[in-house]
Design an enzyme around this catalytic site. Structure first.
Site, PDB file in Angstrom:
ATOM      1  N   LEU A  59      -2.984  -7.291  -7.911  1.00 26.53           N
ATOM      2  CA  LEU A  59      -2.336  -8.410  -8.601  1.00 26.53           C
ATOM      3  C   LEU A  59      -3.266  -9.247  -9.478  1.00 26.53           C
ATOM      4  O   LEU A  59      -2.807 -10.140 -10.180  1.00 26.53           O
ATOM      5  CB  LEU A  59      -1.668  -9.336  -7.569  1.00 26.53           C
ATOM      6  N   LYS A  60      -4.556  -8.999  -9.431  1.00 24.66           N
ATOM      7  CA  LYS A  60      -5.484  -9.850 -10.192  1.00 24.66           C
ATOM      8  C   LYS A  60      -5.902  -9.168 -11.490  1.00 24.66           C
ATOM      9  O   LYS A  60      -5.848  -7.936 -11.600  1.00 24.66           O
ATOM     10  CB  LYS A  60      -6.733 -10.134  -9.344  1.00 24.66           C
ATOM     11  N   GLY A 106       0.782  -1.244   0.000  1.00 29.06           N
ATOM     12  CA  GLY A 106       0.000   0.000   0.000  1.00 29.06           C
ATOM     13  C   GLY A 106       0.808   1.286   0.000  1.00 29.06           C
ATOM     14  O   GLY A 106       0.279   2.352   0.304  1.00 29.06           O
ATOM     15  N   HIS A 123       3.034   0.075 -13.242  1.00 24.19           N
ATOM     16  CA  HIS A 123       3.866  -1.124 -13.392  1.00 24.19           C
ATOM     17  C   HIS A 123       5.318  -0.729 -13.097  1.00 24.19           C
ATOM     18  O   HIS A 123       5.791   0.292 -13.591  1.00 24.19           O
ATOM     19  CB  HIS A 123       3.728  -1.662 -14.824  1.00 24.19           C
TER      20      HIS A 123
HETATM   21  C1  GRF Z   1       4.481  -1.443  -6.986  1.00 17.56           C
HETATM   22  O1  GRF Z   1       5.810  -1.671  -7.310  1.00 17.56           O
HETATM   23  C2  GRF Z   1       3.616  -1.370  -8.223  1.00 17.56           C
HETATM   24  O2  GRF Z   1       4.281  -0.848  -9.324  1.00 17.56           O
HETATM   25  C3  GRF Z   1       3.304  -2.815  -8.488  1.00 17.56           C
HETATM   26  O3  GRF Z   1       3.156  -3.394  -7.224  1.00 17.56           O
HETATM   27  C4  GRF Z   1       3.886  -2.641  -6.262  1.00 17.56           C
HETATM   28  C5  GRF Z   1       2.912  -2.231  -5.209  1.00 17.56           C
HETATM   29  O4  GRF Z   1       3.517  -1.611  -4.120  1.00 17.56           O
HETATM   30  N1  GRF Z   1       2.194  -2.938  -9.400  1.00 17.56           N
HETATM   31  P1  GRF Z   1       2.651  -0.922  -3.004  1.00 17.56           P
HETATM   32  O5  GRF Z   1       1.620  -1.950  -2.530  1.00 17.56           O
HETATM   33  O6  GRF Z   1       1.985   0.280  -3.598  1.00 17.56           O
HETATM   34  O7  GRF Z   1       3.613  -0.563  -1.916  1.00 17.56           O
END
Ligand code: GRF
Length: 201
Positions: A85-86, A11, A104
């Protein structure tokens, strides 16, 4: 502008959005959605008294309809995937065409696609011997990491000794890039022309 933020983990990007001073007068995070009711990002949302919506593992059409009406009821204008992630259900993509963005942690179109998340991305970049990495904000379509690119920022990684070092450098870029792009959406400064996306001053 009313936002929904989708999360699955730590987060830190959600925190960067919530803490960003320039966004305070431009956006309201109305809901945080996650597939994981225990993740840190959901805890952060709860601590800020933001509504949450947990998306269960097995999704049927009824549940997706429920999610869509939950978002519509709150007049959500932009969905931000911040470490979600989904795959986004196709009917949600259709309903929110060009209104879902993802961050990303690499320079797409390289190092993206199914399975390319978290440290997997940074390990692949490290092993590739690339000298730069970065972050990409892109529109979400029905395939992982394939939508039109909105903005990218690079970071020099020519001296890094580990994938973890890449992750750290990229993450600090993400925390500026994602709020920047959200701000541009709120000000109506994102223009799509064919396959290219322009950010206006
Ligand atoms: C980040 O590196 C984002 O680019 C990727 O997942 C990670 C999430 O990090 N999609 P967080 O949960 O915002 O700390």
């Amino acid at each position: 502008m009313n936002l929904a933020v989708f999360v699955s983990g730590r987060g830190s990007n959600l925190k960067a959005i919530l803490d960003n001073q320039e966004l305070k007068s431009l956006i309201a995070v109305k809901v945080v959605c996650s597939n994981d009711s225990e993740c840190n990002a959901i805890k952060l949302a709860e601590s800020k008294k933001i509504d949450t919506f947990i998306i269960p593992k097995i999704q049927d059409e009824k549940l997706v309809d429920e999610l869509i009406s939950f978002l519509e009821k709150r007049n959500i204008e932009l969905i931000v995937l911040a470490g979600y992630l989904k795959l986004i259900p196709p009917s949600l993509v259709d309903k929110f065409e060009n209104k879902i963005i993802n961050i990303h942690p690499a320079l797409l179109p390289s190092f993206g696609g199914k399975g390319m998340y978290g440290m997997n991305v940074h390990k692949a970049v490290f092993e590739s011997s690339a000298k730069v990495s970065g972050a990409t904000v892109h529109f979400v379509n029905k395939e992982y990491d394939k939508g039109k690119i909105i903005a990218q920022r690079c970071v020099d990684i020519s001296d890094v000794k580990s994938p973890e070092e890449i992750a750290e450098r990229v993450l600090s870029i993400e925390h500026n890039l994602l709020p920047f792009v959200i701000g541009k959406f709120a000000l109506n400064k994102i223009e799509i022309k064919g396959n290219r996306v322009f950010i206006l001053d």
